[in-house]
Design a protein around this motif. Structure first.
Motif, short mmCIF file in Angstrom:
data_model
loop_
_atom_site.label_atom_id
_atom_site.label_comp_id
_atom_site.label_asym_id
_atom_site.label_seq_id
_atom_site.Cartn_x
_atom_site.Cartn_y
_atom_site.Cartn_z
N VAL A 177 37.84 5.39 -39.59
CA VAL A 177 38.22 4.76 -40.86
C VAL A 177 37.52 5.45 -42.02
O VAL A 177 36.35 5.82 -41.92
CB VAL A 177 37.86 3.26 -40.88
N THR A 178 38.25 5.59 -43.11
CA THR A 178 37.65 5.98 -44.37
C THR A 178 38.40 5.28 -45.48
O THR A 178 39.48 4.71 -45.26
CB THR A 178 37.68 7.52 -44.56
N VAL A 179 37.83 5.31 -46.66
CA VAL A 179 38.44 4.65 -47.81
C VAL A 179 38.57 5.67 -48.92
O VAL A 179 37.63 6.42 -49.19
CB VAL A 179 37.58 3.46 -48.30
N ASN A 180 39.76 5.76 -49.52
CA ASN A 180 39.90 6.63 -50.69
C ASN A 180 40.17 5.76 -51.91
O ASN A 180 39.96 4.54 -51.87
CB ASN A 180 40.95 7.71 -50.48
N ASN A 181 40.63 6.38 -53.00
CA ASN A 181 40.77 5.61 -54.23
C ASN A 181 41.96 4.65 -54.21
O ASN A 181 42.11 3.84 -55.12
CB ASN A 181 40.86 6.54 -55.45
N LEU A 182 42.80 4.72 -53.17
CA LEU A 182 43.95 3.83 -53.09
C LEU A 182 43.98 3.01 -51.81
O LEU A 182 44.37 1.85 -51.83
CB LEU A 182 45.26 4.64 -53.16
N TRP A 183 43.60 3.61 -50.69
CA TRP A 183 43.89 3.03 -49.39
C TRP A 183 42.66 2.92 -48.51
O TRP A 183 41.68 3.64 -48.68
CB TRP A 183 44.92 3.89 -48.63
N ILE A 184 42.77 2.04 -47.52
CA ILE A 184 41.90 2.06 -46.35
C ILE A 184 42.66 2.83 -45.28
O ILE A 184 43.76 2.42 -44.89
CB ILE A 184 41.58 0.63 -45.86
N LEU A 185 42.12 3.94 -44.84
CA LEU A 185 42.84 4.84 -43.95
C LEU A 185 42.24 4.78 -42.55
O LEU A 185 41.02 4.78 -42.38
CB LEU A 185 42.75 6.27 -44.47
N ALA A 186 43.11 4.77 -41.54
CA ALA A 186 42.66 4.72 -40.15
C ALA A 186 43.47 5.69 -39.31
O ALA A 186 44.67 5.88 -39.53
CB ALA A 186 42.81 3.30 -39.60
N TRP A 187 42.79 6.30 -38.32
CA TRP A 187 43.47 7.24 -37.43
C TRP A 187 42.73 7.29 -36.11
O TRP A 187 41.60 6.81 -35.98
CB TRP A 187 43.57 8.62 -38.08
N LEU A 188 43.38 7.87 -35.12
CA LEU A 188 42.82 8.00 -33.78
C LEU A 188 42.64 9.48 -33.47
O LEU A 188 43.57 10.27 -33.63
CB LEU A 188 43.75 7.36 -32.74
N GLY A 189 41.46 9.85 -33.05
CA GLY A 189 41.22 11.25 -32.71
C GLY A 189 39.95 11.76 -33.35
O GLY A 189 39.53 11.28 -34.40
N ASN A 190 39.37 12.77 -32.72
CA ASN A 190 38.09 13.31 -33.16
C ASN A 190 38.30 14.40 -34.21
O ASN A 190 38.01 15.58 -33.99
CB ASN A 190 37.32 13.85 -31.96
#
Length: 199
Positions: free
Chosen positions: A98-111
């Motif tokens: 997870v990370t957060v940018n200026n618009l969204w909370i972003l999530a992904w799977l993988g290294n």
């Protein structure tokens, strides 16, 4: 962007893919972090995680462009930092990065992240080993999901809106523009052109 902008290629969704316009016409070369065999199961798991979060938080709202995202989830940021933190925690508990940018909370799977995919793509497609020659790259960003790039590249620039997130970025960009977004990018481009011309 890969089709219409005057760029060689686009790394998208925090490193999930790299698209490059084919030399002739408007077709795209598509390269994903995950192998073809893993892409479907990854998308299915992301959908499960999205359902978990939306069930747990009735106010959690997926980004309007979520149906077009290929490798990640994006949730609109709620109004309060407490709600943002709760959604971030739920995504991590479900096994997502997870990370957060200026618009969204972003999530992904993988290294992977932007830096890992940049390392792979620059080596495979541009014959550039950034671990041996990182000074060949200038990186510009605007928020916390750019932190790996700011930490790695000496030539790192944040457009002015990055100041909102400096407390959350372990190593800030080495330069910050006066203008936000596109205006900041123009400042960067002008500085590079001036340096090349010796002015």
């Amino acid at each position: 962007m890969a089709r219409m902008w005057p760029v060689d290629g686009v790394i998208g969704e925090n490193g999930g893919f790299f698209f490059r316009r084919q030399p002739q016409g408007h077709g795209l070369e598509r390269h994903f972090w995950h192998s073809l065999a893993d892409q479907e199961s990854t998308r299915d798991r992301l959908k499960e995680i999205a359902d978990i979060v939306r069930t747990k938080f009735g106010t959690a709202r997926l980004a309007e462009d979520q149906p077009f995202r290929l490798t990640s989830l994006a949730f609109a940021q709620p109004d309060t930092p407490t709600d943002v933190a709760a959604i971030v925690a739920a995504l991590r508990e479900a096994g997502a990065n997870v990370t957060v940018n200026n618009l969204w909370i972003l999530a992904w799977l993988g290294n992977y992240d932007k830096l890992a995919m940049s390392r792979r793509i620059l080596s495979a497609h541009y014959n550039l080993d950034i671990d041996r020659d990182p000074q060949q790259v200038l990186y510009a960003g605007d928020s916390t999901n750019d932190a790996p790039m700011f930490a790695f590249f000496r030539h790192s620039v944040g457009v002015s809106t990055v100041v909102r997130y400096l407390a959350e970025i372990p190593k800030p960009p080495n330069w910050i523009t006066e203008g936000p977004g596109g205006a900041g990018f123009v400042e960067i481009a002008d500085a590079v052109i001036a340096a090349r011309s010796g002015s």
